[in-house]
Every structure is written in C-alpha cells, then in structure tokens.
Design a protein around this motif. Structure first.
Motif, PDB file in Angstrom:
ATOM      1  N   CYS A 103     -13.974 -45.231 -10.700  1.00 39.67           N
ATOM      2  CA  CYS A 103     -13.375 -43.910 -10.915  1.00 39.67           C
ATOM      3  C   CYS A 103     -13.598 -42.999  -9.722  1.00 39.67           C
ATOM      4  O   CYS A 103     -14.486 -43.198  -8.910  1.00 39.67           O
ATOM      5  CB  CYS A 103     -13.910 -43.288 -12.210  1.00 39.67           C
ATOM      6  SG  CYS A 103     -15.692 -43.150 -12.317  1.00 39.67           S
TER       7      CYS A 103
ATOM      8  N   VAL B 262     -11.195 -39.554  -7.581  1.00 40.04           N
ATOM      9  CA  VAL B 262      -9.977 -38.754  -7.539  1.00 40.04           C
ATOM     10  C   VAL B 262      -9.028 -39.355  -6.510  1.00 40.04           C
ATOM     11  O   VAL B 262      -9.445 -40.116  -5.639  1.00 40.04           O
ATOM     12  CB  VAL B 262     -10.271 -37.259  -7.233  1.00 40.04           C
ATOM     13  CG1 VAL B 262     -11.091 -36.627  -8.340  1.00 40.04           C
ATOM     14  CG2 VAL B 262     -10.970 -37.085  -5.913  1.00 40.04           C
TER      15      VAL B 262
ATOM     16  N   ASP C  56      -7.181 -37.482 -11.132  1.00 41.82           N
ATOM     17  CA  ASP C  56      -8.086 -38.499 -11.650  1.00 41.82           C
ATOM     18  C   ASP C  56      -7.497 -39.897 -11.433  1.00 41.82           C
ATOM     19  O   ASP C  56      -6.335 -40.141 -11.733  1.00 41.82           O
ATOM     20  CB  ASP C  56      -8.303 -38.244 -13.152  1.00 41.82           C
ATOM     21  CG  ASP C  56      -9.124 -39.310 -13.839  1.00 41.82           C
ATOM     22  OD1 ASP C  56     -10.103 -39.764 -13.235  1.00 41.82           O
ATOM     23  OD2 ASP C  56      -8.778 -39.691 -14.971  1.00 41.82           O
TER      24      ASP C  56
ATOM     25  N   GLN D 211      -8.656 -43.983 -12.223  1.00 39.68           N
ATOM     26  CA  GLN D 211      -9.641 -44.825 -12.885  1.00 39.68           C
ATOM     27  C   GLN D 211      -9.061 -46.215 -13.047  1.00 39.68           C
ATOM     28  O   GLN D 211      -7.873 -46.379 -13.248  1.00 39.68           O
ATOM     29  CB  GLN D 211      -9.984 -44.200 -14.240  1.00 39.68           C
ATOM     30  CG  GLN D 211     -10.992 -44.945 -15.061  1.00 39.68           C
ATOM     31  CD  GLN D 211     -10.361 -45.845 -16.101  1.00 39.68           C
ATOM     32  OE1 GLN D 211      -9.228 -45.668 -16.511  1.00 39.68           O
ATOM     33  NE2 GLN D 211     -11.090 -46.835 -16.510  1.00 39.68           N
TER      34      GLN D 211
ATOM     35  N   SER E  28     -18.425 -44.973  -8.998  1.00 39.87           N
ATOM     36  CA  SER E  28     -17.713 -43.699  -8.926  1.00 39.87           C
ATOM     37  C   SER E  28     -17.809 -43.054  -7.547  1.00 39.87           C
ATOM     38  O   SER E  28     -18.897 -42.889  -7.002  1.00 39.87           O
ATOM     39  CB  SER E  28     -18.280 -42.738  -9.979  1.00 39.87           C
ATOM     40  OG  SER E  28     -17.598 -41.511  -9.941  1.00 39.87           O
TER      41      SER E  28
ATOM     42  N   GLU F 186     -17.229 -40.039  -7.133  1.00 39.31           N
ATOM     43  CA  GLU F 186     -17.466 -38.621  -7.399  1.00 39.31           C
ATOM     44  C   GLU F 186     -18.405 -38.500  -8.609  1.00 39.31           C
ATOM     45  O   GLU F 186     -18.147 -39.117  -9.641  1.00 39.31           O
ATOM     46  CB  GLU F 186     -16.097 -37.969  -7.682  1.00 39.31           C
ATOM     47  CG  GLU F 186     -15.973 -36.522  -7.351  1.00 39.31           C
ATOM     48  CD  GLU F 186     -16.642 -35.619  -8.368  1.00 39.31           C
ATOM     49  OE1 GLU F 186     -17.072 -34.541  -7.971  1.00 39.31           O
ATOM     50  OE2 GLU F 186     -16.742 -35.990  -9.551  1.00 39.31           O
TER      51      GLU F 186
ATOM     52  N   GLU G 172     -16.991 -37.517 -12.102  1.00 35.98           N
ATOM     53  CA  GLU G 172     -16.152 -38.576 -12.662  1.00 35.98           C
ATOM     54  C   GLU G 172     -17.023 -39.658 -13.297  1.00 35.98           C
ATOM     55  O   GLU G 172     -16.642 -40.249 -14.310  1.00 35.98           O
ATOM     56  CB  GLU G 172     -15.229 -39.167 -11.597  1.00 35.98           C
ATOM     57  CG  GLU G 172     -14.141 -38.226 -11.135  1.00 35.98           C
ATOM     58  CD  GLU G 172     -13.180 -37.825 -12.236  1.00 35.98           C
ATOM     59  OE1 GLU G 172     -12.817 -38.682 -13.072  1.00 35.98           O
ATOM     60  OE2 GLU G 172     -12.783 -36.655 -12.270  1.00 35.98           O
TER      61      GLU G 172
ATOM     62  N   ARG H  39     -17.718 -38.440 -16.672  1.00 35.52           N
ATOM     63  CA  ARG H  39     -16.528 -38.482 -17.528  1.00 35.52           C
ATOM     64  C   ARG H  39     -16.407 -39.828 -18.255  1.00 35.52           C
ATOM     65  O   ARG H  39     -15.991 -39.895 -19.395  1.00 35.52           O
ATOM     66  CB  ARG H  39     -15.258 -38.261 -16.694  1.00 35.52           C
ATOM     67  CG  ARG H  39     -13.980 -38.335 -17.515  1.00 35.52           C
ATOM     68  CD  ARG H  39     -12.727 -38.429 -16.661  1.00 35.52           C
ATOM     69  NE  ARG H  39     -12.603 -37.434 -15.644  1.00 35.52           N
ATOM     70  CZ  ARG H  39     -11.727 -36.429 -15.672  1.00 35.52           C
ATOM     71  NH1 ARG H  39     -10.914 -36.278 -16.686  1.00 35.52           N
ATOM     72  NH2 ARG H  39     -11.657 -35.586 -14.672  1.00 35.52           N
ATOM     73  N   TYR H  40     -16.792 -40.910 -17.596  1.00 37.34           N
ATOM     74  CA  TYR H  40     -16.642 -42.246 -18.167  1.00 37.34           C
ATOM     75  C   TYR H  40     -17.932 -42.786 -18.780  1.00 37.34           C
ATOM     76  O   TYR H  40     -17.997 -43.947 -19.176  1.00 37.34           O
ATOM     77  CB  TYR H  40     -16.060 -43.204 -17.122  1.00 37.34           C
ATOM     78  CG  TYR H  40     -14.658 -42.784 -16.787  1.00 37.34           C
ATOM     79  CD1 TYR H  40     -13.617 -43.049 -17.669  1.00 37.34           C
ATOM     80  CD2 TYR H  40     -14.373 -42.051 -15.641  1.00 37.34           C
ATOM     81  CE1 TYR H  40     -12.325 -42.612 -17.409  1.00 37.34           C
ATOM     82  CE2 TYR H  40     -13.084 -41.619 -15.377  1.00 37.34           C
ATOM     83  CZ  TYR H  40     -12.075 -41.894 -16.261  1.00 37.34           C
ATOM     84  OH  TYR H  40     -10.805 -41.457 -16.001  1.00 37.34           O
TER      85      TYR H  40
ATOM     86  N   THR I  82     -22.884 -44.140  -7.665  1.00 38.41           N
ATOM     87  CA  THR I  82     -22.001 -43.012  -7.381  1.00 38.41           C
ATOM     88  C   THR I  82     -22.345 -42.295  -6.081  1.00 38.41           C
ATOM     89  O   THR I  82     -23.485 -42.348  -5.614  1.00 38.41           O
ATOM     90  CB  THR I  82     -22.020 -41.996  -8.552  1.00 38.41           C
ATOM     91  OG1 THR I  82     -21.053 -40.966  -8.311  1.00 38.41           O
ATOM     92  CG2 THR I  82     -23.386 -41.352  -8.746  1.00 38.41           C
TER      93      THR I  82
END
Length: 192
Positions: free
Chosen positions: A8, A10, A47, A49, A74, A76, A79, A82-83, A95
């Motif tokens: 994930c 952006v 986004d 993913q 990731s 970011e 993000e 988010r998951y 990340t």
C-alpha cells in the motif's frame, strides 16, 4: 508454504512496481501467484493497494481476508495503519517512516508512530527516501522498502528478488539497474 501480502501507499510511489518485482521472482521460482489491485485517483496522491498472494499450493482467491495478511509493505505509515485490520496477529509491518501529507487533516506524525509502535506486531520503519538518495536515486525508495521486506517474504529469496529487480529495470539501462540493486541491498541490510 504461502505468503499473503498487502502492498500500500499513494499513487506515484511505486507500489505496483514492487508487486511486479515480487511477481517476477515468484513466477521464475514456479510459485503460484494471485494479485488484486485497487487504484485510487489515477494521479499522484490517490490510495493504491495491492493484494499479493503467493503459495506453493493452488490459490483460489486473489483477495486477502481480514486478519489474513502475513505482511503489510507500505510506502507511507498512515496507509499501513489503514490496512491494519487485514494483518494477522503474527504479521509484520514494513513501512517508510516519512508521511506523504496529501490531505489537510493528516494526523500528527508522532501520533502515527505512537500507534505503530504500540502494536503487538513487529514493525520495521526506515527513512527509505534518504536511503534511496544514498543509493544514488531518490526514485528507488520503493526498492529500498522491498529490500527491507525481503527477509519477511520467505517464500521468495532475497537473491531471487535481486534478480527480478535487475530484470525489471534492465530496459532502463545499467545505471538504473545498479542504483536499484544498491537500494535493495541497503534496505535489506537495514532490516537485519
């Protein structure tokens, strides 16, 4: 053996390039692969993913269920959060530690880091942009991240991922291949 991976970030950060490299390594190793991608805005900043499922056995679905991901990779840190519902209890998060602030109400950086550091999961963070610059190309931050994650992918070796990096970037010339291999190696060393 299987690995369920959430990639994930952006738009414009190179998430889909990471998926391509892992896919190349898996295909060459004769590992079964299924992938599903979700693209946000088609421009930089939306986004992006990808569910990437690798297995030595048959894979019947390209989607990872909640609580089923072995690793979140990731570009970011927000993000990655988010998951989080998709990460297994023993899963790993790899990340960047540099937020991509693209919305006006982006949370405070420290709050994001506090939340990541409070997780019971293993979390590996690194300033991948700086490492990429050190490798000779700021655009290779995604390959630094892949190098960091290589140890945790397990189903494909770091060497096969390096070979895939060289194959994928070969059409861009030897200098780009060398920068990306150096970026991969620096990321891999940093995660040990």
């Amino acid at each position: 053996m299987k690995k369920d991976i959430i990639l994930c970030g952006v738009g414009g950060q190179g998430i889909l390039s990471i998926a391509t490299i892992i896919g190349q390594a898996a295909t060459k190793a004769d590992i079964n692969l299924k992938q599903a991608e979700v693209h946000g805005m088609s421009q930089r900043g939306g986004d992006v993913q990808s569910n990437l499922r690798l297995s030595t056995e048959t894979i019947y679905s390209d989607l990872i269920q909640q609580g089923g991901a072995d690793i979140i990779i990731s570009m970011e840190p927000m993000e990655a959060l988010r998951y989080l519902p998709y990460l297994s209890k023993d899963g790993v998060i790899v990340t960047s530690n540099k937020p991509f602030v693209n919305i006006p109400n982006y949370p405070e950086e420290q709050a994001i880091f506090d939340e990541l550091n409070a997780l019971p999961n293993k979390v590996i963070m690194l300033d991948i942009e700086q490492v990429a610059k050190d490798a000779g190309s700021a655009r290779s931050a995604n390959v630094v991240l892949l190098g960091m994650a290589a140890k945790y992918l397990e189903i494909v070796s770091a060497e096969s991922l390096r070979d895939a990096v060289a194959t994928i970037f070969a059409r861009k010339g030897e200098k780009i291949v060398e920068c990306n291999l150096k970026a991969f190696d620096l990321g891999h060393e940093a995660a040990k």
